[in-house]
Scaffold this active site. Structure first.
Site, PDB file in Angstrom:
ATOM      1  N   HIS A  82      19.639  17.349 -43.215  1.00  0.00           N
ATOM      2  CA  HIS A  82      20.836  16.509 -43.085  1.00  0.00           C
ATOM      3  C   HIS A  82      21.874  16.965 -44.096  1.00  0.00           C
ATOM      4  O   HIS A  82      21.570  17.198 -45.257  1.00  0.00           O
ATOM      5  CB  HIS A  82      20.487  15.039 -43.327  1.00  0.00           C
ATOM      6  CG  HIS A  82      21.554  14.100 -42.844  1.00  0.00           C
ATOM      7  ND1 HIS A  82      21.555  13.535 -41.587  1.00  0.00           N
ATOM      8  CD2 HIS A  82      22.677  13.646 -43.449  1.00  0.00           C
ATOM      9  CE1 HIS A  82      22.614  12.772 -41.441  1.00  0.00           C
ATOM     10  NE2 HIS A  82      23.327  12.816 -42.561  1.00  0.00           N
ATOM     11  N   ASP A 161      23.372   1.040 -40.314  1.00  0.00           N
ATOM     12  CA  ASP A 161      24.108   2.241 -40.716  1.00  0.00           C
ATOM     13  C   ASP A 161      25.184   2.570 -39.693  1.00  0.00           C
ATOM     14  O   ASP A 161      26.305   2.924 -40.045  1.00  0.00           O
ATOM     15  CB  ASP A 161      23.168   3.439 -40.881  1.00  0.00           C
ATOM     16  CG  ASP A 161      23.969   4.710 -41.132  1.00  0.00           C
ATOM     17  OD1 ASP A 161      24.720   4.724 -42.130  1.00  0.00           O
ATOM     18  OD2 ASP A 161      23.902   5.643 -40.329  1.00  0.00           O
ATOM     19  N   ARG A 168      33.161   2.068 -42.589  1.00  0.00           N
ATOM     20  CA  ARG A 168      33.570   2.831 -43.778  1.00  0.00           C
ATOM     21  C   ARG A 168      34.563   3.926 -43.410  1.00  0.00           C
ATOM     22  O   ARG A 168      35.477   4.231 -44.168  1.00  0.00           O
ATOM     23  CB  ARG A 168      32.329   3.458 -44.441  1.00  0.00           C
ATOM     24  CG  ARG A 168      31.456   2.435 -45.149  1.00  0.00           C
ATOM     25  CD  ARG A 168      30.087   3.023 -45.469  1.00  0.00           C
ATOM     26  NE  ARG A 168      30.172   4.233 -46.233  1.00  0.00           N
ATOM     27  CZ  ARG A 168      29.374   5.298 -46.048  1.00  0.00           C
ATOM     28  NH1 ARG A 168      28.422   5.288 -45.132  1.00  0.00           N
ATOM     29  NH2 ARG A 168      29.515   6.370 -46.785  1.00  0.00           N
ATOM     30  N   SER A 183      23.097   5.376 -46.528  1.00  0.00           N
ATOM     31  CA  SER A 183      23.386   5.686 -45.122  1.00  0.00           C
ATOM     32  C   SER A 183      22.484   6.826 -44.643  1.00  0.00           C
ATOM     33  O   SER A 183      21.819   6.731 -43.606  1.00  0.00           O
ATOM     34  CB  SER A 183      24.869   6.083 -44.994  1.00  0.00           C
ATOM     35  OG  SER A 183      25.104   6.805 -43.820  1.00  0.00           O
ATOM     36  N   LYS A 187      18.659   6.084 -42.423  1.00  0.00           N
ATOM     37  CA  LYS A 187      18.305   6.549 -41.071  1.00  0.00           C
ATOM     38  C   LYS A 187      17.232   7.625 -41.106  1.00  0.00           C
ATOM     39  O   LYS A 187      16.422   7.732 -40.199  1.00  0.00           O
ATOM     40  CB  LYS A 187      19.536   6.950 -40.262  1.00  0.00           C
ATOM     41  CG  LYS A 187      20.416   7.991 -40.840  1.00  0.00           C
ATOM     42  CD  LYS A 187      21.674   8.143 -39.987  1.00  0.00           C
ATOM     43  CE  LYS A 187      22.683   9.008 -40.694  1.00  0.00           C
ATOM     44  NZ  LYS A 187      23.811   8.271 -41.233  1.00  0.00           N
TER      45      LYS A 187
HETATM   46  N1  URA Z   1      26.573  11.385 -43.721  1.00  0.00           N
HETATM   47  C1  URA Z   1      25.995  10.202 -43.423  1.00  0.00           C
HETATM   48  O1  URA Z   1      25.101  10.129 -42.586  1.00  0.00           O
HETATM   49  N2  URA Z   1      26.419   9.111 -44.062  1.00  0.00           N
HETATM   50  C2  URA Z   1      27.391   9.136 -44.986  1.00  0.00           C
HETATM   51  O2  URA Z   1      27.710   8.119 -45.540  1.00  0.00           O
HETATM   52  C3  URA Z   1      27.996  10.381 -45.283  1.00  0.00           C
HETATM   53  C4  URA Z   1      27.568  11.498 -44.642  1.00  0.00           C
END
Ligand code: URA
Length: 433
Positions: A82, A161, A168, A183, A187
């Site tokens: 990620h 999220d 956001r 966040s 997940k």
């Molecule tokens: N990627 C995400 O999944 N969440 C964030 O808050 C920023 C980048």
């Protein structure tokens, strides 16, 4: 418990309890807490921060706001990757098929664009027919058969999220360390992977602008993941310069295909190789050096590209577009942006480049905006290159002619040409384990 008191407590700089954080997340997901109170709390968190215990509690509350998945029917070690978000950051499209072609399973849930940064799901949707919504049986079948499937976050996975992410994005509360960490990890922990490699970006195109902040974010996420029993690792990578030359959905997919063929830009290829090698290493496929060799051979012998094609086929995308990328529709209007003086590109405001691409239609200004998949930017010059006055810096692409002027203005004001040649820092800045 009253939401008002929770907002006030955080506004005044006090730490929230586990119960208060759970009350907020549960109430927001159920619809009992309105967007305006959730925005106020996000802004209070943005200004006052959260300690490690609060961030961990927020992460777990986000994880538990929906389904916690069971991937036990997937055969083999499951690895995820990620990114904290960048400009021209199409690494998942390259890294995931590479490691899947080498026997690691990638059951990936990706996001859409956020702020000035792009998202893997939007990029994949630029391929005709590609489905990012699969039921869990189909998803698991594809991962077992092809080694990889990439889908969007389902409505039932970490819904808190999903809701906070969209909120956001439009309330200037993305670039907060506890909100980013919770966040991402909320997940990731709701999915059932064994190993997670994080690509924590740093610099002008990232949500974290300094290496120090990025390292802090990386350590926080690595610690949260380890406590939850995951094998974790984070690379801190440079985002002072966009990755590769393409910014914008279809343009980036084409650059990813070139990279899978071994013809990608040097910087982008280097970051992909580092991430893929670390994913393989974490999954127990050998030393870092052995894994790097395997990654290069998967690119050179065509197996990584083949795995990408198989995934696109399984997810009902038009594979002819992957085999012949010239089939991707091109934007109706283009404009060449020319240097206003001679000199070295000393630095660029990478976030400004991301916003320029967004203005062309490659991203969203509101939650409802539709993406123009062929919109974006192809850079001709990057930081460190010498340019002559009048030389082409980049080409802008869009289907809406009206958007060209503001995007060009943003692009030019984000490019700093000086007499001095800059010293570039390494792309892979650090590793956090
Ligand atoms: N990627 C995400 O999944 N969440 C964030 O808050 C920023 C980048």
């Amino acid at each position: 418990m009253r939401t008002y008191d929770i907002i006030k407590k955080k506004r005044d700089g006090y730490a929230l309890s586990n119960e208060e954080i759970r009350f907020f997340i549960d109430g927001y997901v159920k619809g009992d807490i309105p967007d305006y109170q959730a925005s106020a709390l996000c802004m209070a968190i943005f200004y006052k921060g959260m300690n490690v215990d609060e961030t961990t509690a927020l992460t777990l509350a986000i994880r538990d706001s929906g389904d916690v998945l069971d991937f036990s029917e997937i055969n083999g070690v499951r690895v995820d990757k990620h990114s904290t978000g960048g400009v021209g950051d199409k690494t998942s499209l390259v890294v995931a098929p590479i490691v899947a072609s080498l026997g690691v399973k990638v059951a990936k849930m990706s996001g859409r664009g956020l702020g000035h940064t792009g998202g893997t799901v939007d990029k994949l949707e630029s391929i005709e027919g590609f489905k990012v919504d699969l039921d869990s049986k189909t998803f698991i079948d594809i991962v077992n058969r092809v080694g990889i499937a990439i889908v969007g976050q389902s409505a039932t996975l970490a819904p808190a999220d999903k809701m906070l992410y969209a909120l956001r994005d439009v309330t200037a509360t993305v670039d907060s360390m506890p909100l980013i960490a919770s966040s991402i990890m909320g997940k990731k922990l709701a999915a059932d992977d064994d190993c997670i490699v994080l690509d924590v970006k740093t610099g002008s195109g990232s949500f974290m602008k300094t290496v120090e902040e990025s390292k802090q974010l990386a350590s926080l996420m690595v610690d949260i993941g380890k406590k939850a029993g995951k094998k974790m690792l984070a690379l801190i990578t440079d985002m002072d310069i966009p990755l590769g030359y393409a910014i914008g959905n279809a343009l980036e997919v084409k650059e990813a295909i070139d990279t899978l063929k071994g013809n990608g830009p040097r910087d982008f290829t280097e970051v992909c190789v580092a991430l893929a090698s670390n994913m393989l290493h974490l999954a127990g496929h050998g030393s870092e050096e052995e894994c790097e060799q395997k990654v290069y051979s998967a690119i050179n012998n065509g197996s990584a590209l083949n795995t990408f094609i198989e995934m696109v086929k399984a997810q009902e995308g038009n594979v002819e577009w992957i085999k012949s990328p010239e089939l991707f529709p091109t934007a109706r209007y283009l404009r060449q942006v020319k240097a206003e003086k001679s000199g070295y590109i000393n630095r660029v405001d990478t976030e400004g480049y991301g916003i320029s691409a967004l203005l062309l239609g490659a991203g969203r200004n509101t939650k409802e905006d539709k993406i123009d998949y062929s919109a974006g930017i192809i850079l001709s010059k990057k930081t460190g290159d010498y340019v002559k006055s009048g030389e082409v810096l980049a080409t802008l692409y869009t289907n809406d002619k009206e958007k060209l002027a503001s995007a060009e203005k943003k692009f030019l004001s984000s490019t700093f040409i000086e007499d001095e040649k800059p010293i570039l820092r390494p792309l892979i800045i650090d590793k956090v384990k």
